[in-house]
Design a protein around this motif. Structure first.
Motif, PDB file in Angstrom:
ATOM      1  N   TRP A   1      12.864   8.385  -5.169  1.00 40.36           N
ATOM      2  CA  TRP A   1      11.800   7.632  -4.511  1.00 40.36           C
ATOM      3  C   TRP A   1      11.974   7.702  -2.994  1.00 40.36           C
ATOM      4  CZ3 TRP A   1       8.193   6.555  -7.881  1.00 40.36           C
ATOM      5  CH2 TRP A   1       8.545   6.273  -9.218  1.00 40.36           C
ATOM      6  N   ARG A   2      10.862   7.622  -2.292  1.00 41.91           N
ATOM      7  CA  ARG A   2      10.859   7.666  -0.838  1.00 41.91           C
ATOM      8  C   ARG A   2      10.611   6.275  -0.270  1.00 41.91           C
ATOM      9  NH1 ARG A   2       6.334   9.646   0.856  1.00 41.91           N
ATOM     10  NH2 ARG A   2       7.059  10.110   2.965  1.00 41.91           N
TER      11      ARG A   2
ATOM     12  N   ASP B   1       8.771   4.736   2.755  1.00 42.65           N
ATOM     13  CA  ASP B   1       7.796   5.118   3.771  1.00 42.65           C
ATOM     14  C   ASP B   1       6.925   3.906   4.051  1.00 42.65           C
ATOM     15  OD1 ASP B   1       5.715   6.168   5.292  1.00 42.65           O
ATOM     16  OD2 ASP B   1       5.770   8.111   4.274  1.00 42.65           O
ATOM     17  N   ALA B   2       7.379   3.091   5.008  1.00 38.32           N
ATOM     18  CA  ALA B   2       6.691   1.831   5.294  1.00 38.32           C
ATOM     19  C   ALA B   2       5.257   2.073   5.763  1.00 38.32           C
ATOM     20  CB  ALA B   2       7.466   1.038   6.345  1.00 38.32           C
ATOM     21  N   GLY B   3       5.037   3.125   6.534  1.00 30.12           N
ATOM     22  CA  GLY B   3       3.699   3.402   7.034  1.00 30.12           C
ATOM     23  C   GLY B   3       2.737   3.775   5.924  1.00 30.12           C
ATOM     24  N   ALA B   4       3.185   4.647   5.018  1.00 33.96           N
ATOM     25  CA  ALA B   4       2.333   5.053   3.897  1.00 33.96           C
ATOM     26  C   ALA B   4       2.051   3.876   2.977  1.00 33.96           C
ATOM     27  CB  ALA B   4       3.002   6.189   3.123  1.00 33.96           C
ATOM     28  N   LEU B   5       3.072   3.049   2.739  1.00 42.73           N
ATOM     29  CA  LEU B   5       2.887   1.883   1.880  1.00 42.73           C
ATOM     30  C   LEU B   5       1.880   0.919   2.496  1.00 42.73           C
ATOM     31  CD1 LEU B   5       3.692   0.203  -0.602  1.00 42.73           C
ATOM     32  CD2 LEU B   5       5.599  -0.728   0.738  1.00 42.73           C
ATOM     33  N   ALA B   6       1.975   0.693   3.801  1.00 45.47           N
ATOM     34  CA  ALA B   6       1.034  -0.205   4.476  1.00 45.47           C
ATOM     35  C   ALA B   6      -0.386   0.349   4.416  1.00 45.47           C
ATOM     36  CB  ALA B   6       1.460  -0.414   5.928  1.00 45.47           C
ATOM     37  N   ALA B   7      -0.540   1.666   4.613  1.00 41.45           N
ATOM     38  CA  ALA B   7      -1.874   2.271   4.538  1.00 41.45           C
ATOM     39  C   ALA B   7      -2.459   2.118   3.143  1.00 41.45           C
ATOM     40  CB  ALA B   7      -1.788   3.745   4.931  1.00 41.45           C
ATOM     41  N   TRP B   8      -1.621   2.287   2.145  1.00 41.09           N
ATOM     42  CA  TRP B   8      -2.063   2.131   0.744  1.00 41.09           C
ATOM     43  C   TRP B   8      -2.510   0.690   0.492  1.00 41.09           C
ATOM     44  CZ3 TRP B   8       0.197  -0.721  -3.321  1.00 41.09           C
ATOM     45  CH2 TRP B   8      -0.262  -0.406  -4.610  1.00 41.09           C
ATOM     46  N   LYS B   9      -1.722  -0.273   0.937  1.00 43.04           N
ATOM     47  CA  LYS B   9      -2.064  -1.679   0.723  1.00 43.04           C
ATOM     48  C   LYS B   9      -3.383  -2.050   1.396  1.00 43.04           C
ATOM     49  CE  LYS B   9       2.655  -3.545   0.335  1.00 43.04           C
ATOM     50  NZ  LYS B   9       3.642  -4.463   0.963  1.00 43.04           N
ATOM     51  N   GLU B  10      -3.636  -1.502   2.551  1.00 38.30           N
ATOM     52  CA  GLU B  10      -4.822  -1.862   3.327  1.00 38.30           C
ATOM     53  C   GLU B  10      -6.052  -1.060   2.938  1.00 38.30           C
ATOM     54  OE1 GLU B  10      -3.518  -1.137   7.280  1.00 38.30           O
ATOM     55  OE2 GLU B  10      -1.942  -2.686   7.210  1.00 38.30           O
TER      56      GLU B  10
ATOM     57  N   LEU C   1       0.308   6.271  -5.324  1.00 39.81           N
ATOM     58  CA  LEU C   1       1.497   5.714  -4.672  1.00 39.81           C
ATOM     59  C   LEU C   1       2.780   6.316  -5.248  1.00 39.81           C
ATOM     60  CD1 LEU C   1       2.449   3.504  -2.592  1.00 39.81           C
ATOM     61  CD2 LEU C   1       2.891   2.079  -4.604  1.00 39.81           C
ATOM     62  N   THR C   2       2.878   6.367  -6.568  1.00 42.23           N
ATOM     63  CA  THR C   2       4.148   6.758  -7.191  1.00 42.23           C
ATOM     64  C   THR C   2       4.310   8.265  -7.357  1.00 42.23           C
ATOM     65  OG1 THR C   2       3.203   6.475  -9.419  1.00 42.23           O
ATOM     66  CG2 THR C   2       4.330   4.569  -8.438  1.00 42.23           C
ATOM     67  N   ARG C   3       3.219   8.993  -7.566  1.00 45.09           N
ATOM     68  CA  ARG C   3       3.329  10.426  -7.829  1.00 45.09           C
ATOM     69  C   ARG C   3       3.067  11.275  -6.591  1.00 45.09           C
ATOM     70  NH1 ARG C   3       2.406  11.542 -13.736  1.00 45.09           N
ATOM     71  NH2 ARG C   3       2.499   9.521 -14.767  1.00 45.09           N
ATOM     72  N   THR C   4       2.084  10.863  -5.777  1.00 43.09           N
ATOM     73  CA  THR C   4       1.781  11.627  -4.569  1.00 43.09           C
ATOM     74  C   THR C   4       2.670  11.202  -3.412  1.00 43.09           C
ATOM     75  OG1 THR C   4      -0.522  11.887  -5.281  1.00 43.09           O
ATOM     76  CG2 THR C   4      -0.039  12.292  -2.962  1.00 43.09           C
ATOM     77  N   LEU C   5       2.734   9.891  -3.136  1.00 43.55           N
ATOM     78  CA  LEU C   5       3.551   9.403  -2.029  1.00 43.55           C
ATOM     79  C   LEU C   5       5.017   9.240  -2.410  1.00 43.55           C
ATOM     80  CD1 LEU C   5       1.146   6.697  -0.534  1.00 43.55           C
ATOM     81  CD2 LEU C   5       1.435   9.086   0.175  1.00 43.55           C
ATOM     82  N   ARG C   6       5.311   9.169  -3.714  1.00 39.86           N
ATOM     83  CA  ARG C   6       6.674   9.033  -4.236  1.00 39.86           C
ATOM     84  C   ARG C   6       7.326   7.713  -3.797  1.00 39.86           C
ATOM     85  NH1 ARG C   6       7.107  11.687  -8.389  1.00 39.86           N
ATOM     86  NH2 ARG C   6       9.379  11.686  -8.236  1.00 39.86           N
ATOM     87  N   VAL C   7       6.507   6.680  -3.637  1.00 40.61           N
ATOM     88  CA  VAL C   7       7.012   5.341  -3.324  1.00 40.61           C
ATOM     89  C   VAL C   7       7.276   4.609  -4.631  1.00 40.61           C
ATOM     90  CG1 VAL C   7       6.423   3.108  -2.266  1.00 40.61           C
ATOM     91  CG2 VAL C   7       5.835   5.256  -1.095  1.00 40.61           C
ATOM     92  N   HIS C   8       8.346   3.848  -4.689  1.00 35.58           N
ATOM     93  CA  HIS C   8       8.794   3.204  -5.927  1.00 35.58           C
ATOM     94  C   HIS C   8       7.703   2.302  -6.507  1.00 35.58           C
ATOM     95  CE1 HIS C   8      11.337   1.262  -8.869  1.00 35.58           C
ATOM     96  NE2 HIS C   8      12.362   1.999  -8.485  1.00 35.58           N
ATOM     97  N   TRP C   9       7.605   2.324  -7.838  1.00 39.73           N
ATOM     98  CA  TRP C   9       6.587   1.519  -8.520  1.00 39.73           C
ATOM     99  C   TRP C   9       6.745   0.030  -8.239  1.00 39.73           C
ATOM    100  CZ3 TRP C   9       8.325  -2.179 -11.862  1.00 39.73           C
ATOM    101  CH2 TRP C   9       9.577  -1.993 -12.456  1.00 39.73           C
ATOM    102  N   ARG C  10       7.968  -0.430  -7.973  1.00 43.02           N
ATOM    103  CA  ARG C  10       8.152  -1.863  -7.715  1.00 43.02           C
ATOM    104  C   ARG C  10       7.422  -2.301  -6.448  1.00 43.02           C
ATOM    105  NH1 ARG C  10      13.693  -1.197  -9.606  1.00 43.02           N
ATOM    106  NH2 ARG C  10      14.369  -0.951  -7.441  1.00 43.02           N
ATOM    107  N   GLU C  11       7.332  -1.416  -5.454  1.00 44.27           N
ATOM    108  CA  GLU C  11       6.613  -1.751  -4.223  1.00 44.27           C
ATOM    109  C   GLU C  11       5.124  -1.960  -4.511  1.00 44.27           C
ATOM    110  OE1 GLU C  11       7.954  -2.302  -1.394  1.00 44.27           O
ATOM    111  OE2 GLU C  11       9.791  -1.134  -1.170  1.00 44.27           O
TER     112      GLU C  11
END
Length: 435
Positions: free
Chosen positions: A290-291, A293-302, A335-345
């Protein structure tokens, strides 16, 4: 008049088809309906769920008063409040619906430690967790064999709402808390969230059975049509009986396809009953990398990823406290497959906003999409662009929620970055949406 019995309401805020309430009334004509507000839970829960809870409790109190009773409200530790009320009223037995989460397990253990007789009942699912088990193992790990067993399982009797209920004399019901603004809790209050309570839930069920159900098989993935039941929050809070929904729908056009979704809900509950850590640990560890990436996670949330169907889903979540199930899969996969951010986030963000969020279904579905759950094909492709073209071919869903793209015609709303000069104010994709 028998010895009073306490009925502890949890995720079953209704009078119709309530096995715990029915059993208590059968054993004793004097019943103490109780709901305990636990401050730690209120601080952690989504504001949308807290507000929905307040409305559901008000509706439940109104229903109980209509049959001669009342809803007793207390604030504090559940086991301590149950014991205090039992001592006050002379009750020796507490009835409640059996839950599957880690919190529900701890609550049940604490209740049993009080010395009261504790009786658990079905009611949160169509088929109780644990009622169906494979020849080998303690639960079904794959949906299809579970579905076959679930279809063949005998259903319990659907129970009527009680006609009369007596509260012990002198019992102070307590003040109904004002939870409408979701002052405690996580996330933000959605302006277009659905209203809670058994009465509006039953009206939504009547409307669904009489209208949208017939087209469900053909249109349940139609994003612009929003052709799903929108009963998920009603089921999550138990304002509707899942058994009643299944029995009323099963023999009607569109019913078998809808009932299959209720079976999926039961499936996740029976998994969580065995694996209550489903919201914190991988059900099937896959050694994924898992990666962070605070910026990608924030963009996804918004809803600012630059991938319109993803952003539409994330903005629907913020506006309504709800998201179409197809878009839940699309956004989670991105989020999980393209950005590789952990599912818990991602699950934590959903949990902070979803009115219908619960442990079993919310986290079970997140792990299914992330490939750490019950999917037998953990590496299946899930291309958001292809999903968008298939389920929102005219771009109607995207334009509904992404205002920057409202003036783009048709399917071009899915590929704004290809417009000459771009689209003002809308970002380029933060990752390749074709992956």
């Amino acid at each position: 008049m028998g010895v009073p019995a306490v009925v502890l309401f949890t995720q079953d805020l209704r009078l119709h088809d309530h096995p715990a309430l029915t059993a208590a009334l059968h054993d004793s004509g004097t019943v103490v309906p109780l709901f305990v507000l636990e401050p730690p839970l209120l601080r952690r829960a989504a504001r949308n769920r807290i507000a929905h809870l307040g409305e559901a409790l008000a509706d439940l109190r109104s229903g109980l008063r209509g049959i001669g009773g009342d809803l007793v409200l207390r604030r504090g530790d559940t086991a301590a409040e149950v014991l205090a009320l039992a001592r006050e009223t002379g009750a020796r037995t507490v009835h409640l619906s059996a839950g599957v989460s880690a919190f529900a397990r701890r609550r049940l253990s604490d209740l049993r430690a009080t010395g009261l007789e504790v009786r658990t009942h079905p009611g949160l699912t169509v088929v109780p967790p644990g009622a169906l088990t494979p020849a080998r193992g303690d639960h079904y790990k794959v949906f299809t064999p579970y579905w076959r067993a679930w279809e063949a399982a005998q259903r319990r009797e659907l129970l009527p709402a009680p006609e009369r209920l007596r509260l012990p004399e002198g019992t102070a019901p307590g003040e109904l808390p004002d939870l409408a603004d979701g002052a405690d809790g996580a996330g933000t209050l959605a302006p277009d969230r659905v209203r809670g309570g058994e009465a509006p839930a039953r009206e939504r069920l009547r409307t669904w059975i009489g209208g949208g159900l017939a087209d469900y098989g053909d249109r349940h993935d139609d994003l612009p049509g929003a052709a799903t039941s929108h009963l998920s929050a009603d089921l999550r809070f138990g304002c509707l009986s899942p058994l009643e929904a299944a029995l009323r729908a099963r023999d009607l056009p569109g019913g078998p396809e809808y009932v299959r979704q209720l079976a999926w809900r039961d499936f996740h509950h029976q998994v969580t009953a065995i694996f209550p850590e489903i919201n914190t640990r991988d059900y099937r560890p896959r050694q994924r990398e898992w990666r962070r990436d605070a910026g990608a996670l924030a963009a996804w949330k918004e809803g600012r990823t630059g991938v319109p169907v993803v952003d539409a889903g994330m903005r629907q979540l913020l506006r309504e406290g709800f998201m179409h199930n197809r878009t839940r899969m699309i956004t989670a996969a991105f989020l999980t497959r393209t950005l590789r951010v952990h599912w818990r986030e991602g699950a934590a963000h959903f949990d902070a906003h979803l009115t219908d969020g619960d442990v079993a279904n919310e986290y079970g579905n997140w792990q299914w999409v992330a490939g750490t759950g019950n999917d037998t094909r953990p590496n299946r492709p899930f291309n958001p662009s292809r999903q968008a073209r298939r389920f929102d071919p005219g771009g109607v869903y995207v334009r509904r929620y992404v205002s920057e793209l409202a003036d783009l015609p048709g399917v071009r709303a899915h590929t704004p970055w290809q417009e000459e000069g771009g689209v003002g104010g809308y970002p380029a994709p933060i990752a390749d949406p074709g992956r």
